[in-house]
Design a protein around this motif. Structure first.
Motif, PDB file in Angstrom:
ATOM      1  N   PRO A  10     -46.374  14.166  16.090  1.00  0.00           N
ATOM      2  CA  PRO A  10     -45.982  15.338  16.884  1.00  0.00           C
ATOM      3  C   PRO A  10     -44.677  15.986  16.458  1.00  0.00           C
ATOM      4  O   PRO A  10     -44.470  17.169  16.687  1.00  0.00           O
ATOM      5  CB  PRO A  10     -45.872  14.761  18.313  1.00  0.00           C
ATOM      6  CG  PRO A  10     -45.651  13.291  18.118  1.00  0.00           C
ATOM      7  CD  PRO A  10     -46.438  12.930  16.888  1.00  0.00           C
ATOM      8  N   GLY A  11     -43.773  15.247  15.817  1.00  0.00           N
ATOM      9  CA  GLY A  11     -42.495  15.831  15.409  1.00  0.00           C
ATOM     10  C   GLY A  11     -42.491  16.380  14.007  1.00  0.00           C
ATOM     11  O   GLY A  11     -41.442  16.792  13.503  1.00  0.00           O
ATOM     12  N   THR A  12     -43.651  16.389  13.350  1.00  0.00           N
ATOM     13  CA  THR A  12     -43.750  16.822  11.961  1.00  0.00           C
ATOM     14  C   THR A  12     -44.538  18.126  11.858  1.00  0.00           C
ATOM     15  O   THR A  12     -45.661  18.199  12.354  1.00  0.00           O
ATOM     16  CB  THR A  12     -44.439  15.743  11.108  1.00  0.00           C
ATOM     17  OG1 THR A  12     -43.693  14.531  11.200  1.00  0.00           O
ATOM     18  CG2 THR A  12     -44.535  16.175   9.653  1.00  0.00           C
ATOM     19  N   SER A  13     -43.951  19.128  11.226  1.00  0.00           N
ATOM     20  CA  SER A  13     -44.644  20.399  11.058  1.00  0.00           C
ATOM     21  C   SER A  13     -45.597  20.310   9.864  1.00  0.00           C
ATOM     22  O   SER A  13     -45.167  19.953   8.760  1.00  0.00           O
ATOM     23  CB  SER A  13     -43.643  21.526  10.822  1.00  0.00           C
ATOM     24  OG  SER A  13     -44.324  22.705  10.418  1.00  0.00           O
ATOM     25  N   PRO A  14     -46.875  20.626  10.047  1.00  0.00           N
ATOM     26  CA  PRO A  14     -47.825  20.554   8.925  1.00  0.00           C
ATOM     27  C   PRO A  14     -47.543  21.567   7.827  1.00  0.00           C
ATOM     28  O   PRO A  14     -48.064  21.452   6.727  1.00  0.00           O
ATOM     29  CB  PRO A  14     -49.180  20.823   9.601  1.00  0.00           C
ATOM     30  CG  PRO A  14     -48.850  21.559  10.844  1.00  0.00           C
ATOM     31  CD  PRO A  14     -47.518  21.048  11.303  1.00  0.00           C
ATOM     32  N   THR A  15     -46.709  22.572   8.124  1.00  0.00           N
ATOM     33  CA  THR A  15     -46.389  23.584   7.114  1.00  0.00           C
ATOM     34  C   THR A  15     -45.071  23.286   6.408  1.00  0.00           C
ATOM     35  O   THR A  15     -44.621  24.065   5.568  1.00  0.00           O
ATOM     36  CB  THR A  15     -46.310  24.984   7.758  1.00  0.00           C
ATOM     37  OG1 THR A  15     -45.301  24.972   8.777  1.00  0.00           O
ATOM     38  CG2 THR A  15     -47.650  25.367   8.370  1.00  0.00           C
ATOM     39  N   ALA A  16     -44.432  22.169   6.764  1.00  0.00           N
ATOM     40  CA  ALA A  16     -43.143  21.829   6.144  1.00  0.00           C
ATOM     41  C   ALA A  16     -43.119  20.363   5.730  1.00  0.00           C
ATOM     42  O   ALA A  16     -42.141  19.654   5.959  1.00  0.00           O
ATOM     43  CB  ALA A  16     -42.005  22.133   7.115  1.00  0.00           C
ATOM     44  N   LEU A  17     -44.207  19.907   5.108  1.00  0.00           N
ATOM     45  CA  LEU A  17     -44.273  18.523   4.660  1.00  0.00           C
ATOM     46  C   LEU A  17     -43.352  18.330   3.461  1.00  0.00           C
ATOM     47  O   LEU A  17     -43.274  19.185   2.577  1.00  0.00           O
ATOM     48  CB  LEU A  17     -45.713  18.159   4.285  1.00  0.00           C
ATOM     49  CG  LEU A  17     -46.744  18.215   5.421  1.00  0.00           C
ATOM     50  CD1 LEU A  17     -48.132  17.890   4.888  1.00  0.00           C
ATOM     51  CD2 LEU A  17     -46.367  17.258   6.545  1.00  0.00           C
ATOM     52  N   ARG A  18     -42.680  17.197   3.419  1.00  0.00           N
ATOM     53  CA  ARG A  18     -41.755  16.895   2.322  1.00  0.00           C
ATOM     54  C   ARG A  18     -42.313  15.767   1.473  1.00  0.00           C
ATOM     55  O   ARG A  18     -42.807  14.761   2.007  1.00  0.00           O
ATOM     56  CB  ARG A  18     -40.385  16.480   2.865  1.00  0.00           C
ATOM     57  CG  ARG A  18     -39.729  17.504   3.772  1.00  0.00           C
ATOM     58  CD  ARG A  18     -38.308  17.073   4.133  1.00  0.00           C
ATOM     59  NE  ARG A  18     -38.239  15.682   4.566  1.00  0.00           N
ATOM     60  CZ  ARG A  18     -38.484  15.273   5.807  1.00  0.00           C
ATOM     61  NH1 ARG A  18     -38.827  16.142   6.735  1.00  0.00           N
ATOM     62  NH2 ARG A  18     -38.363  13.995   6.119  1.00  0.00           N
ATOM     63  N   VAL A  19     -42.237  15.914   0.174  1.00  0.00           N
ATOM     64  CA  VAL A  19     -42.677  14.855  -0.732  1.00  0.00           C
ATOM     65  C   VAL A  19     -41.860  13.590  -0.446  1.00  0.00           C
ATOM     66  O   VAL A  19     -40.632  13.638  -0.347  1.00  0.00           O
ATOM     67  CB  VAL A  19     -42.515  15.281  -2.205  1.00  0.00           C
ATOM     68  CG1 VAL A  19     -42.816  14.115  -3.136  1.00  0.00           C
ATOM     69  CG2 VAL A  19     -43.412  16.471  -2.516  1.00  0.00           C
ATOM     70  N   GLY A  20     -42.568  12.462  -0.283  1.00  0.00           N
ATOM     71  CA  GLY A  20     -41.903  11.203   0.024  1.00  0.00           C
ATOM     72  C   GLY A  20     -41.869  10.882   1.499  1.00  0.00           C
ATOM     73  O   GLY A  20     -41.590   9.742   1.885  1.00  0.00           O
ATOM     74  N   GLN A  21     -42.148  11.879   2.330  1.00  0.00           N
ATOM     75  CA  GLN A  21     -42.170  11.680   3.776  1.00  0.00           C
ATOM     76  C   GLN A  21     -43.330  10.757   4.166  1.00  0.00           C
ATOM     77  O   GLN A  21     -44.404  10.810   3.571  1.00  0.00           O
ATOM     78  CB  GLN A  21     -42.331  13.051   4.442  1.00  0.00           C
ATOM     79  CG  GLN A  21     -42.348  13.078   5.946  1.00  0.00           C
ATOM     80  CD  GLN A  21     -42.498  14.505   6.471  1.00  0.00           C
ATOM     81  OE1 GLN A  21     -42.686  15.443   5.680  1.00  0.00           O
ATOM     82  NE2 GLN A  21     -42.420  14.672   7.769  1.00  0.00           N
ATOM     83  N   ILE A  22     -43.122   9.908   5.184  1.00  0.00           N
ATOM     84  CA  ILE A  22     -44.164   9.012   5.658  1.00  0.00           C
ATOM     85  C   ILE A  22     -44.797   9.601   6.918  1.00  0.00           C
ATOM     86  O   ILE A  22     -44.094  10.000   7.855  1.00  0.00           O
ATOM     87  CB  ILE A  22     -43.600   7.612   5.980  1.00  0.00           C
ATOM     88  CG1 ILE A  22     -42.997   6.976   4.728  1.00  0.00           C
ATOM     89  CG2 ILE A  22     -44.680   6.712   6.566  1.00  0.00           C
ATOM     90  CD1 ILE A  22     -43.991   6.633   3.652  1.00  0.00           C
ATOM     91  N   VAL A  23     -46.137   9.680   6.929  1.00  0.00           N
ATOM     92  CA  VAL A  23     -46.854  10.148   8.114  1.00  0.00           C
ATOM     93  C   VAL A  23     -47.916   9.134   8.493  1.00  0.00           C
ATOM     94  O   VAL A  23     -48.360   8.335   7.666  1.00  0.00           O
ATOM     95  CB  VAL A  23     -47.516  11.531   7.873  1.00  0.00           C
ATOM     96  CG1 VAL A  23     -46.471  12.603   7.631  1.00  0.00           C
ATOM     97  CG2 VAL A  23     -48.516  11.478   6.721  1.00  0.00           C
TER      98      VAL A  23
END
Length: 260
Positions: free
Chosen positions: A90-103
């Motif tokens: 819920p706190g992660t924007s699908p249009t602003a994903l960052r390489v290396g980010q864990i989801v």
């Protein structure tokens, strides 16, 4: 090699790829649900997990974002939907994903990874052998849904009855025309809910069934991407499913021969 998407080369096996990446074979298999170790295809893309990632033993996948990833592309690989991934983050924007980010990537149900090979879950598969009789116009059509997973492939069931493709999506999804054409049917059908049938050039027809509300009328000309109907919810599975069928002169065709 860890953390990459790799393309299968001639002579590759899952064991060889696991050894090359220094990843346990079981872990490689769990990060590529539905992959048939006995039928790898040259060019098939496989995911090599990183040490930060986790394959589920009952919970969601812990997945690390790679270049070019979107929720939709991740969802198709793991047999879920982008809506479920977004709900799990819920706190992660699908249009602003960052390489290396864990989801977190939840499975399509409460199943464990051992059931991810069941026929109800979509999986990567080799494209069917092209049909040389198909017209040139039937090439690289878009899929009828922006966000989908294949829950039933086109083909014969256990009794030999030919079944059309079934795609699962999320609430609010609209089926879209896969090619320009004319609406020849837009009404209810027994056991199929609301149905739209489009006639295209070269005697091709597409069928969109299990709809809840039709958005077009008979005789209307549609373009690729035009919304045709709201996808309905199944009372049996609680999923939002679209039955999609492709025909030439009334003869069923595997949509994967045409859709890109």
């Amino acid at each position: 090699m860890n953390g990459e998407w790799v393309a299968v080369q001639r002579g590759d096996t899952l064991g060889k790829l696991a050894n090359r990446a220094n990843v346990p074979l079981e872990r490689l298999e769990r990060f590529n649900p539905g992959t048939n170790a006995q039928r790898l295809n040259v060019g098939q893309r496989l995911l090599i997990p990183t040490q930060q990632e986790r394959a589920p033993s009952g919970g969601p996948y812990r997945y690390q974002i790679r270049p070019g990833d979107t929720y939709s592309s991740i969802a198709r690989h793991f047999g879920t939907t982008s809506g479920r991934i977004q709900s799990a983050n819920p706190g992660t924007s699908p249009t602003a994903l960052r390489v290396g980010q864990i989801v977190s990537v939840p499975l399509s149900s409460s199943t464990t990874s051992s059931s991810a090979s069941s026929s109800s879950v979509s999986r990567p598969a080799a494209a069917p052998t092209p049909n040389a009789s198909l017209p040139a116009s039937a090439r690289r059509w878009p899929w009828p849904l922006e966000d989908y997973r294949i829950v039933r492939r086109f083909g014969a069931d256990s009794r030999g009855t030919l079944q059309p493709m079934l795609l699962a999506t999320q609430a609010g999804a609209k089926a879209q025309a896969v090619a320009p054409g004319e609406v020849r049917f837009a009404d209810g059908m027994r056991q199929l809910g609301e149905v739209v049938i489009i006639h295209h050039a070269d005697n091709l027809q597409t069928v969109y069934a299990l709809c809840e509300r039709i958005l077009v009328r008979v005789g209307q000309q549609v373009s690729t991407g035009d919304p045709l109907c709201d996808v309905g919810q199944s009372s049996a599975t609680q999923r939002y499913d679209l039955l999609f069928d492709l025909r030439q002169g009334g003869k069923p065709i595997d949509p994967r021969q045409v859709l890109r």
